[in-house]
Design a protein around this motif. Structure first.
Motif, short mmCIF file in Angstrom:
data_model
loop_
_atom_site.label_atom_id
_atom_site.label_comp_id
_atom_site.label_asym_id
_atom_site.label_seq_id
_atom_site.Cartn_x
_atom_site.Cartn_y
_atom_site.Cartn_z
N LEU A 22 0.83 -1.18 0.00
CA LEU A 22 0.00 0.00 0.00
C LEU A 22 0.87 1.24 0.00
O LEU A 22 1.90 1.29 0.66
N ALA A 23 0.47 2.25 -0.77
CA ALA A 23 1.13 3.56 -0.76
C ALA A 23 0.03 4.59 -0.65
O ALA A 23 -0.90 4.61 -1.47
N LEU A 24 0.11 5.45 0.37
CA LEU A 24 -0.93 6.45 0.61
C LEU A 24 -0.38 7.85 0.41
O LEU A 24 0.77 8.13 0.71
N LYS A 25 -1.26 8.72 -0.08
CA LYS A 25 -0.92 10.13 -0.25
C LYS A 25 -0.79 10.78 1.12
O LYS A 25 -1.51 10.41 2.04
N PRO A 26 0.10 11.75 1.23
CA PRO A 26 0.15 12.49 2.50
C PRO A 26 -1.18 13.23 2.70
O PRO A 26 -1.84 13.60 1.75
N VAL A 27 -1.54 13.42 3.95
CA VAL A 27 -2.78 14.13 4.26
C VAL A 27 -2.63 15.58 3.81
O VAL A 27 -1.65 16.24 4.12
N SER A 28 -3.61 16.03 3.04
CA SER A 28 -3.58 17.39 2.51
C SER A 28 -4.09 18.38 3.55
O SER A 28 -5.17 18.18 4.10
N PRO A 29 -3.32 19.45 3.82
CA PRO A 29 -3.80 20.43 4.78
C PRO A 29 -5.05 21.17 4.30
O PRO A 29 -5.85 21.63 5.09
N SER A 30 -5.24 21.24 2.99
CA SER A 30 -6.41 21.94 2.45
C SER A 30 -7.66 21.10 2.58
O SER A 30 -8.77 21.60 2.51
N GLY A 31 -7.48 19.78 2.76
CA GLY A 31 -8.63 18.90 2.90
C GLY A 31 -9.40 18.69 1.63
O GLY A 31 -10.50 18.15 1.65
N GLY A 32 -8.86 19.11 0.49
CA GLY A 32 -9.54 18.95 -0.79
C GLY A 32 -9.62 17.49 -1.20
O GLY A 32 -8.82 16.66 -0.81
N TRP A 41 -1.59 -2.73 -4.14
CA TRP A 41 -1.10 -3.78 -5.02
C TRP A 41 -1.37 -5.12 -4.36
O TRP A 41 -0.56 -5.61 -3.58
N PRO A 42 -2.53 -5.71 -4.62
CA PRO A 42 -2.85 -7.00 -4.00
C PRO A 42 -1.92 -8.10 -4.52
O PRO A 42 -1.37 -8.00 -5.61
N ARG A 43 -1.76 -9.13 -3.73
CA ARG A 43 -0.87 -10.24 -4.09
C ARG A 43 -1.54 -11.28 -4.97
O ARG A 43 -0.88 -12.08 -5.61
N SER A 44 -2.89 -11.29 -4.99
CA SER A 44 -3.61 -12.28 -5.79
C SER A 44 -4.96 -11.72 -6.21
O SER A 44 -5.33 -10.61 -5.82
N HIS A 45 -5.70 -12.51 -6.97
CA HIS A 45 -7.05 -12.14 -7.39
C HIS A 45 -8.10 -12.70 -6.43
O HIS A 45 -9.29 -12.63 -6.70
N ASP A 46 -7.65 -13.28 -5.31
CA ASP A 46 -8.55 -13.82 -4.29
C ASP A 46 -8.98 -12.66 -3.39
O ASP A 46 -8.30 -12.30 -2.43
N LEU A 47 -10.11 -12.07 -3.72
CA LEU A 47 -10.52 -10.80 -3.13
C LEU A 47 -10.85 -10.88 -1.64
O LEU A 47 -10.61 -9.92 -0.91
N PRO A 119 -2.75 -4.30 -10.69
CA PRO A 119 -3.05 -5.73 -10.85
C PRO A 119 -1.98 -6.61 -10.21
O PRO A 119 -0.79 -6.29 -10.26
N PRO A 120 -2.39 -7.71 -9.57
CA PRO A 120 -1.44 -8.57 -8.86
C PRO A 120 -0.29 -9.08 -9.73
O PRO A 120 0.83 -9.24 -9.25
N ALA A 126 7.18 -1.86 -12.39
CA ALA A 126 5.98 -1.15 -12.86
C ALA A 126 5.07 -0.82 -11.68
O ALA A 126 4.52 0.28 -11.60
N ALA A 127 4.90 -1.76 -10.76
CA ALA A 127 4.07 -1.52 -9.59
C ALA A 127 4.63 -0.37 -8.75
O ALA A 127 3.87 0.48 -8.27
N ALA A 128 5.93 -0.32 -8.60
CA ALA A 128 6.55 0.77 -7.83
C ALA A 128 6.29 2.12 -8.49
O ALA A 128 5.97 3.10 -7.80
N ARG A 129 6.39 2.18 -9.82
CA ARG A 129 6.11 3.44 -10.53
C ARG A 129 4.65 3.86 -10.34
O ARG A 129 4.35 5.02 -10.07
N LEU A 130 3.74 2.90 -10.49
CA LEU A 130 2.32 3.20 -10.36
C LEU A 130 1.97 3.65 -8.94
O LEU A 130 1.24 4.63 -8.74
N MET A 131 2.50 2.95 -7.97
CA MET A 131 2.20 3.29 -6.57
C MET A 131 2.77 4.65 -6.21
O MET A 131 2.14 5.44 -5.50
#
Length: 177
Positions: A22-32, A41-47, A119-120, A126-131
């Protein structure tokens, strides 16, 4: 009188590595409201286990997760409910009006959160770039589909050029000059 010391060896506690990528955006001070709040990035398609692990991590960070919505075209089986931190959370799916490369999580305390779903089967580079792109705190907010399209274009641009099609060398025009 003799005192006896506890001669038992310390017990090794099993360490469980985090299973959520998981990669999360920093909390925005503007709250927008951002297009994306990060990437998953899940490890499988087993939801079922994938969503449970994701929500277990996000629940304490974002507040009680009450509902999750996914694109049915991306998952072979969608559970109706999952267990999150000892309770049940409803899982829905969307068929229109929502970016198919995104997952939506609703929290009773902090509202809606949208994550790009990598996608798993995606390779680590590529996953690192996307995240990284989905969780960047600066610049324009790209959509999940725009990020996936840009990554696919990047993959095509890095294919080797060859006059001869064959294994590892798909037929591709050679630039003139």
């Amino acid at each position: 009188m003799y005192a006896t010391a506890d001669q038992s060896q310390p017990r090794a506690m099993p360490f469980r590595a985090p299973t959520v990528r998981l990669a999360l955006k920093p909390v925005s001070p503007s709250g927008g409201r951002a297009e994306l709040d990060g990437a998953w990035w899940p490890r499988s398609h087993d939801l079922t286990p994938e969503l449970s692990a994701l929500a277990d991590v996000l629940d304490p960070l974002w507040g009680r997760i009450t509902r999750i919505a996914v694109d049915p075209g991306r998952w072979p089986v969608i559970p109706r409910r999952i267990h999150v931190n000892g309770r049940v959370v409803k899982v829905d799916w969307f068929t229109s009006g929502q970016d198919p490369h995104k997952i939506m999580l609703l929290s009773s305390t902090s509202g809606r959160w949208d994550l790009l779903v990598v996608p798993p089967e995606t390779g680590a580079p590529a996953a690192a770039r996307l995240m990284s792109a989905a969780s960047a705190g600066t610049g324009p907010a790209p959509t999940a589909t725009a990020l996936m399209a840009a990554e696919q274009a990047e993959q095509v641009d890095t294919l080797p050029l060859s006059d001869e099609p064959g294994p590892g060398h798909p037929e591709r025009p050679v630039p003139a000059g």
